[in-house]
Design a protein around this motif. Structure first.
Motif, PDB file in Angstrom:
ATOM      1  N   LYS A 178      -3.539   3.259   0.200  1.00  0.00           N
ATOM      2  CA  LYS A 178      -3.077   2.308  -0.806  1.00  0.00           C
ATOM      3  C   LYS A 178      -1.843   2.874  -1.531  1.00  0.00           C
ATOM      4  N   VAL A 179      -1.918   4.121  -1.971  1.00  0.00           N
ATOM      5  CA  VAL A 179      -0.762   4.675  -2.707  1.00  0.00           C
ATOM      6  C   VAL A 179       0.423   4.904  -1.776  1.00  0.00           C
ATOM      7  N   LEU A 180       0.133   5.212  -0.524  1.00  0.00           N
ATOM      8  CA  LEU A 180       1.236   5.414   0.428  1.00  0.00           C
ATOM      9  C   LEU A 180       1.989   4.100   0.649  1.00  0.00           C
ATOM     10  N   VAL A 181       1.220   3.022   0.847  1.00  0.00           N
ATOM     11  CA  VAL A 181       1.856   1.719   1.064  1.00  0.00           C
ATOM     12  C   VAL A 181       2.641   1.307  -0.182  1.00  0.00           C
ATOM     13  N   ASP A 182       2.065   1.539  -1.371  1.00  0.00           N
ATOM     14  CA  ASP A 182       2.776   1.228  -2.624  1.00  0.00           C
ATOM     15  C   ASP A 182       4.113   1.960  -2.668  1.00  0.00           C
ATOM     16  N   TYR A 183       4.086   3.232  -2.298  1.00  0.00           N
ATOM     17  CA  TYR A 183       5.310   4.040  -2.320  1.00  0.00           C
ATOM     18  C   TYR A 183       6.328   3.522  -1.299  1.00  0.00           C
ATOM     19  N   LEU A 184       5.857   3.276  -0.086  1.00  0.00           N
ATOM     20  CA  LEU A 184       6.795   2.880   0.978  1.00  0.00           C
ATOM     21  C   LEU A 184       7.354   1.471   0.770  1.00  0.00           C
ATOM     22  N   ASN A 185       6.599   0.650   0.051  1.00  0.00           N
ATOM     23  CA  ASN A 185       7.090  -0.702  -0.238  1.00  0.00           C
ATOM     24  C   ASN A 185       8.423  -0.677  -0.986  1.00  0.00           C
ATOM     25  N   ASN A 186       8.681   0.416  -1.692  1.00  0.00           N
ATOM     26  CA  ASN A 186       9.960   0.543  -2.405  1.00  0.00           C
ATOM     27  C   ASN A 186      11.140   0.756  -1.466  1.00  0.00           C
ATOM     28  N   PHE A 187      10.842   1.063  -0.198  1.00  0.00           N
ATOM     29  CA  PHE A 187      11.932   1.417   0.727  1.00  0.00           C
ATOM     30  C   PHE A 187      12.001   0.468   1.921  1.00  0.00           C
ATOM     31  N   LYS A 188      11.488  -0.723   1.742  1.00  0.00           N
ATOM     32  CA  LYS A 188      11.411  -1.681   2.848  1.00  0.00           C
ATOM     33  C   LYS A 188      12.759  -1.928   3.521  1.00  0.00           C
ATOM     34  N   GLN A 189      13.825  -1.889   2.732  1.00  0.00           N
ATOM     35  CA  GLN A 189      15.157  -2.164   3.284  1.00  0.00           C
ATOM     36  C   GLN A 189      15.602  -1.049   4.237  1.00  0.00           C
ATOM     37  N   GLU A 190      15.184   0.174   3.928  1.00  0.00           N
ATOM     38  CA  GLU A 190      15.707   1.321   4.683  1.00  0.00           C
ATOM     39  C   GLU A 190      14.829   1.764   5.863  1.00  0.00           C
ATOM     40  N   LEU A 191      13.540   1.464   5.792  1.00  0.00           N
ATOM     41  CA  LEU A 191      12.620   1.954   6.829  1.00  0.00           C
ATOM     42  C   LEU A 191      13.013   1.450   8.223  1.00  0.00           C
ATOM     43  N   SER A 192      12.719   2.252   9.234  1.00  0.00           N
ATOM     44  CA  SER A 192      12.990   1.824  10.618  1.00  0.00           C
ATOM     45  C   SER A 192      12.095   0.625  10.961  1.00  0.00           C
ATOM     46  N   ASP A 193      12.470  -0.106  11.979  1.00  0.00           N
ATOM     47  CA  ASP A 193      11.700  -1.297  12.363  1.00  0.00           C
ATOM     48  C   ASP A 193      10.252  -0.951  12.687  1.00  0.00           C
ATOM     49  N   ASP A 194      10.092   0.146  13.423  1.00  0.00           N
ATOM     50  CA  ASP A 194       8.738   0.573  13.790  1.00  0.00           C
ATOM     51  C   ASP A 194       7.897   0.832  12.544  1.00  0.00           C
ATOM     52  N   SER A 195       8.500   1.550  11.601  1.00  0.00           N
ATOM     53  CA  SER A 195       7.751   1.909  10.399  1.00  0.00           C
ATOM     54  C   SER A 195       7.443   0.680   9.557  1.00  0.00           C
ATOM     55  N   LEU A 196       8.389  -0.243   9.529  1.00  0.00           N
ATOM     56  CA  LEU A 196       8.180  -1.479   8.776  1.00  0.00           C
ATOM     57  C   LEU A 196       6.971  -2.240   9.333  1.00  0.00           C
ATOM     58  N   ARG A 197       6.899  -2.284  10.650  1.00  0.00           N
ATOM     59  CA  ARG A 197       5.763  -2.947  11.297  1.00  0.00           C
ATOM     60  C   ARG A 197       4.463  -2.206  10.981  1.00  0.00           C
ATOM     61  N   ARG A 198       4.541  -0.889  11.008  1.00  0.00           N
ATOM     62  CA  ARG A 198       3.337  -0.095  10.759  1.00  0.00           C
ATOM     63  C   ARG A 198       2.856  -0.190   9.313  1.00  0.00           C
ATOM     64  N   LEU A 199       3.746  -0.554   8.420  1.00  0.00           N
ATOM     65  CA  LEU A 199       3.401  -0.660   7.012  1.00  0.00           C
ATOM     66  C   LEU A 199       2.211  -1.601   6.813  1.00  0.00           C
ATOM     67  N   SER A 200       2.164  -2.660   7.633  1.00  0.00           N
ATOM     68  CA  SER A 200       1.024  -3.564   7.488  1.00  0.00           C
ATOM     69  C   SER A 200      -0.066  -3.284   8.518  1.00  0.00           C
ATOM     70  N   THR A 201       0.259  -2.565   9.606  1.00  0.00           N
ATOM     71  CA  THR A 201      -0.764  -2.364  10.638  1.00  0.00           C
ATOM     72  C   THR A 201      -1.406  -0.981  10.582  1.00  0.00           C
ATOM     73  N   ASN A 202      -0.578   0.058  10.451  1.00  0.00           N
ATOM     74  CA  ASN A 202      -1.094   1.423  10.557  1.00  0.00           C
ATOM     75  C   ASN A 202      -0.210   2.369   9.738  1.00  0.00           C
TER      76      ASN A 202
END
Ligand code: ATP
Ligand code: MG
Length: 416
Positions: A178-202
């Protein structure tokens, strides 16, 4: 004519590489056996669910990394992408959960539809071990020390570092995710496509990203170690203490994860800098949830798999042994007479190559090229006297003796 090629990412193992693979596997089996891990062989293909059920539908491996096919009975099968699920499936099928702990070793080819590059193949080989039925973190220390001894036996440990981490128990991981997703949500614009997809899956798998921008973002990400339950914390400290006792050096890497949900507590990787970005040569962790997912009772497990192809790339020296004896006829008509001698020699345990063509000097040249220790030469003179010429190829000395005496000499010199 166009030459037929092998499939991309699927390599032939020519003798100089295969001999390294064999050496790696031989050492692995030998050391595992001493730690009481018995070899098991599991099928190269299974019903897909053996792999898809544990991975969960969100897994990257399910999405794009596997070789799936239907057979003539319309069963969905998969070439195995890893060994652990098959070993646990076999363990459950054999009813061994009544007889724990069980320790297994295995090796063989694995198949993943990946982007081929140096050290990343579509067919590759793993040597692995699994320790089933020990919940205590002592088993984690045991398997890591077995991995360490294995790499040491290959003289590779100097160039390899151990990284460890803990993913905690189920609840620790839910809190952390939960805290990891909260943190990474701040960087949605910069994350790689793979990571963006994983944000909701894994989301945990993002920690494993090889993308440079992702890596930078992750530097300041919250650490899973700050979200461990008291029990998980103590377990992790115990593992570290065990490694300290064994003088095994390690560093804690808070971003070290295994992307699959059934992994918990200890995770570890042995990594080298000598292979570029494909530096992980042995990786493993605890997978307590796996047996239940595969329909069995709750059995804890911990283990690792080593990438044989990557380890072989680290090995410089050749493991091809020379030949004991080059068997040579003076003229072509003598070739047939060499066969009974060949059979005698191999039955005595020697490694022999018959050299069929060329004149004597060409044949001796070949004998040197294959690094033969001796040559046995048969010509007219030898035939009439029922003797052979034995030539020591390192000193150059020659003697005319009977085959029986030659074998005696060779035994003294070659078989110790
Ligand atoms: P990576 O992060 O390199 O993709 P992984 O986490 O997918 O590795 P595991 O599933 O833990 O790897 O497999 C254990 C070991 O098997 C790896 O550490 C590596 O040495 C080897 N391995 C995995 N995939 C490949 C591959 N495609 N080609 C060669 N070796 C591989
Ligand atoms: Mg991978």
């Amino acid at each position: 004519m166009i030459k037929i090629k092998s499939v991309r990412g699927v390599h032939d193992l020519l003798p100089n590489v295969l001999s390294k693979h064999n050496k790696i596997i031989e050492n692995g089996l030998k050391i595992a056996e001493k730690f009481c891990y018995s070899q098991i062989e599991i099928p190269i293909f299974e019903f897909s669910e053996v792999f898809t059920k544990p991975l969960g539908i969100s897994s990257d491996i399910v999405i794009k990394e596997n070789y799936v096919f239907k057979d003539r009975s319309n069963d969905e099968l998969m070439l195995r992408p890893e060994g652990t699920s098959g070993v646990v499936r076999a363990f459950l099928n054999a009813g061994l959960s009544q007889d724990i702990p069980k320790r297994f070793s295995y090796f063989g080819p694995m198949f993943r539809y990946e982007r081929p590059q140096k050290g990343r193949l579509r067919q590759f080989k793993q040597f692995g071990i699994e320790c089933l039925g020990i919940n205590s973190s002592m088993a984690d220390i045991e398997v890591i020390s077995l991995g360490y001894e294995f790499l040491k036996s290959l003289n590779l440990i100097e160039d390899i570092n151990l990284k460890i981490n803990s993913l905690g128990d189920f609840q620790s991981r839910i809190n952390y995710k939960k805290v990891l997703v909260d943190y990474l949500n701040n960087f949605k614009q910069e994350l790689s496509d793979d990571s963006l997809r994983r944000l909701s899956t894994n989301p945990l798998r993002i920690l494993d990203s090889k993308n440079d921008i992702d890596k930078k973002i992750l530097l300041n990400a919250p650490s899973v170690l700050d979200y461990l339950s008291q029990d998980a914390k103590i377990r992790f400290e115990t593992v570290c203490e065990g490694l300290d006792t064994l003088n095994i050096k390690y560093s804690v890497d808070k971003n070290l994860v295994r992307g699959l949900d059934y992994y918990c507590h200890t995770t570890f990787e042995f990594i080298t800098n000598n292979l570029g970005s494909q530096g992980t040569v042995l990786a493993g962790g605890r997978y307590d949830g796996l047996s239940k997912i595969l329909g069995g009772i709750d059995i804890s497990g911990v283990g690792w798999a080593a990438g044989v192809d990557r380890l072989a790339m680290m090995m410089e020296s050749e493991y091809i042994n020379g030949v004991d004896i080059a068997l040579i006829g003076q003229l072509e008509k003598h070739n047939l007479l060499l066969f009974p001698i060949l059979i005698d020699l191999i039955n005595e345990g020697f490694k022999v190559e018959i050299i069929y063509t060329g004149n004597i000097s060409k044949k001796l040249k070949r004998a040197n090229k294959i690094r033969a220790s001796y040559a046995i030469i048969l010509g007219e003179e030898e035939l009439t006297k029922k003797i052979i010429k034995l030539k020591n190829l390192s000193s150059g000395s020659e003697e005319l003796i009977t085959l029986v005496n030659a074998i005696k000499t060779l035994k003294n010199h070659l078989n110790d």
